[in-house]
Design a protein around this motif. Sequence first.
Motif, PDB file in Angstrom:
ATOM      1  N   LEU A 116       0.779  -1.040  -0.044  1.00 50.53           N
ATOM      2  CA  LEU A 116      -0.046  -0.018   0.073  1.00 50.53           C
ATOM      3  C   LEU A 116       0.972   1.152   0.098  1.00 50.53           C
ATOM      4  O   LEU A 116       0.451   2.166  -0.420  1.00 50.53           O
ATOM      5  N   ARG A 117       1.971   1.121   0.807  1.00 48.95           N
ATOM      6  CA  ARG A 117       2.959   2.420   0.918  1.00 48.95           C
ATOM      7  C   ARG A 117       3.590   2.587  -0.593  1.00 48.95           C
ATOM      8  O   ARG A 117       3.583   3.764  -0.909  1.00 48.95           O
ATOM      9  N   ALA A 118       3.927   1.313  -1.297  1.00 50.76           N
ATOM     10  CA  ALA A 118       4.377   1.687  -2.333  1.00 50.76           C
ATOM     11  C   ALA A 118       3.650   2.384  -3.454  1.00 50.76           C
ATOM     12  O   ALA A 118       3.981   3.244  -4.422  1.00 50.76           O
ATOM     13  N   ASP A 123       3.797   3.417  -7.248  1.00 51.51           N
ATOM     14  CA  ASP A 123       4.314   2.169  -7.923  1.00 51.51           C
ATOM     15  C   ASP A 123       2.995   1.510  -8.265  1.00 51.51           C
ATOM     16  O   ASP A 123       2.094   1.137  -7.420  1.00 51.51           O
ATOM     17  N   PRO A 124       3.018   1.238  -9.472  1.00 55.03           N
ATOM     18  CA  PRO A 124       1.608   0.666 -10.014  1.00 55.03           C
ATOM     19  C   PRO A 124       1.618  -0.829 -10.282  1.00 55.03           C
ATOM     20  O   PRO A 124       0.663  -1.546 -10.628  1.00 55.03           O
ATOM     21  N   ARG A 427      -7.316   1.499   8.127  1.00 58.40           N
ATOM     22  CA  ARG A 427      -5.892   1.393   8.225  1.00 58.40           C
ATOM     23  C   ARG A 427      -5.350  -0.142   7.792  1.00 58.40           C
ATOM     24  O   ARG A 427      -4.076  -0.521   8.128  1.00 58.40           O
ATOM     25  N   GLY A 428      -6.076  -0.636   6.765  1.00 59.08           N
ATOM     26  CA  GLY A 428      -5.658  -1.970   6.334  1.00 59.08           C
ATOM     27  C   GLY A 428      -5.690  -3.056   7.158  1.00 59.08           C
ATOM     28  O   GLY A 428      -4.807  -4.011   7.030  1.00 59.08           O
ATOM     29  N   ALA A 456      -4.963   4.361   4.905  1.00 62.64           N
ATOM     30  CA  ALA A 456      -3.634   4.447   5.358  1.00 62.64           C
ATOM     31  C   ALA A 456      -3.137   3.055   5.469  1.00 62.64           C
ATOM     32  O   ALA A 456      -3.790   1.969   5.683  1.00 62.64           O
ATOM     33  N   TYR A 457      -1.883   2.968   5.589  1.00 62.01           N
ATOM     34  CA  TYR A 457      -1.260   1.763   6.113  1.00 62.01           C
ATOM     35  C   TYR A 457      -0.567   1.707   7.466  1.00 62.01           C
ATOM     36  O   TYR A 457      -0.461   2.905   8.110  1.00 62.01           O
ATOM     37  N   ASP A 458      -0.086   0.659   7.877  1.00 61.94           N
ATOM     38  CA  ASP A 458       0.687   0.415   9.165  1.00 61.94           C
ATOM     39  C   ASP A 458       2.025   1.423   8.846  1.00 61.94           C
ATOM     40  O   ASP A 458       2.695   1.437   8.336  1.00 61.94           O
ATOM     41  N   PRO A 459       2.067   2.556  10.068  1.00 64.43           N
ATOM     42  CA  PRO A 459       3.062   3.641   9.809  1.00 64.43           C
ATOM     43  C   PRO A 459       4.328   2.961  10.089  1.00 64.43           C
ATOM     44  O   PRO A 459       5.444   3.526   9.600  1.00 64.43           O
ATOM     45  N   VAL A 460       4.516   1.728  10.690  1.00 64.25           N
ATOM     46  CA  VAL A 460       5.741   1.179  10.867  1.00 64.25           C
ATOM     47  C   VAL A 460       6.459   0.731   9.698  1.00 64.25           C
ATOM     48  O   VAL A 460       7.663   0.824   9.504  1.00 64.25           O
TER      49      VAL A 460
END
Length: 506
Positions: A116-118, A123-124, A427-428, A456-460
């Motif tokens: 998710l971050r990528a 990033d597609p 947050r996934g 959002a994704y896990d901030p870690v």
Amino acid sequence: MADRAIRTIVIVGGGTAGWMTAAGLAAKLRDLPIDIRLVESSEIGTVGVGEATVPHIRHFNASLGLDEADFMRKTQATYKLGIEFRNWGRVGDSYIHPFGAYGATIGGVGFHHHWLRARQGGDPTPLEAYSLPIRAARLGRFAPPSPDPRSLASTFSYAYQFDAGLYAAYLRAYAEARGVVRTEGKVADVILRGEDGFIEAITLESGERIAGDLFVDCSGFRGLLIEQALKTGYEDWTRWLPCDRAAAVPCETVEPSIPYTRATAFDAGWRWRIPLQHRVGNGYVYCSEHISDDEAAGKLLADLEGPALAEPRFLRFVTGRRKKQWSRNCVAIGLSSGFLEPLESTSIHLIQVAITTLLELFPDRDCAQADQDEYNRVMDLEFERIRDFLVLHYHATERTDTPFWAARRAMPIPDSLAYKMDLFRDRGVVVKYKDGFFLEPSWLAVYLGQNVVPLAYDPVSDTVPDAALAQRLAAMRQTIDKTALAMPTHADWIARFCAATPVAAA
Ligand SMILES: Cc1cc2nc3c(=O)[nH]c(=O)nc-3n(C[C@H](O)[C@H](O)[C@H](O)COP(=O)(O)OP(=O)(O)OC[C@H]3O[C@@H](n4cnc5c(N)ncnc54)[C@H](O)[C@@H]3O)c2cc1C
């Protein structure tokens, strides 16, 4: 103390449920002095569909000691790495729900958070590039998983696509060889005991009376014992899953079989395609409020890839479950216990869970209320978890192109699903549970495959530097591609390992 042990089990019905139950009980109870009888009526026949399975069936077959190659040859089976869903989120979409994980955790954070971050960074690359079973499926390749847990090739599982009628016949031979006695005949009456309403015996049209201590109702949709005799009641789930009919027709194979099932959303439901060795199974599951039987059959026939091998067969059902699947001395297994459409190939799995749970709680002749309650709790959870997962497929759609799809998108959903979807969208987070079917990769496949993308994704995940993450992702993709390309084709593997004798498919 009086001997209250069960001495006679009577199974009513010889479809997939009846013969799986007979085989499972005969294997596990073989050293006990218990007679197992199965009554079926070839005049009534079986539903006869039910060709796609989930990986757990391998444990069932293994518990019986079946030889995989022999079983596959005799049931015209192929391998299944997952299910492809076409046109579900939007017309033109395609994703595969794989039997295996996506990527690998990095820095203790689940893979999908990094993906998710990528993605948020531009990033597609689709999620499926990180799944070995999906890459293999798309390439039409198959090899069994590696037994080495360090190997990437150990991170997936597989199921089978088989001829359900042949599977029932295979298990019948197995069960009869282990002492199960089959009686051909139609049940005419069910005799209940006055004092507690337990089933005392069934009588056949021939006049024969068959008494038992424990009865297993595998009589199909009619629920001959659990409903018609014991009046257990049915919980209707059609407000969430309104499809109530199916048209089924096999067709000739015109291309090498692929190692996955396909579920394509149609105007008023969806169509299955299940490739076996000797033919392809097809069906249209639809909602009679939105399409007629003739129209549904016409659409299905027009979509076949090869000549039809029979006239379409029509089936009717009401989605839901029996209010109690175990009542008094009767346990309902198979279609008599409830019905969930075959979108995720779960019915045979539910039969397997029912057999395993019955054996874990195997009662004496009194069938203690605690055993019944625990059995019903376990089966209720299994049914509900699968129901929520199926409803997700219908609800998570952007389609409004037909009245059927517009209604699915707008329909209220079970609270238990709404809660799961809220957590994921935020947050996934994928809700984890101990009992019940479908783990994280399955939920991820459907959420992300149908465009339910978290905010959002896990901030870690941000603690992994950008360049290091890009490198790890690229390495994973390459290894997955290399491993998938090294597998033989599905057709080659079948030819080498378990080619069935060609038969007239119809
Ligand atoms: C359209 C459709 C597609 C499906 N696809 C899949 C799939 O891909 N994967 C999957 O896992 N599952 C699937 N299923 C479910 C699967 O078909 C069933 O779970 C499975 O076949 C078990 O059926 P059964 O044995 O409970 O009932 P049935 O096959 O209906 O068998 C009932 C038995 O009871 C006997 N019987 C009934 N009444 C009497 C009587 N009075 N006297 C004596 N005997 C009697 C009949 O003779 C028969 O032997 C599908 C179901 C449908 C409807």
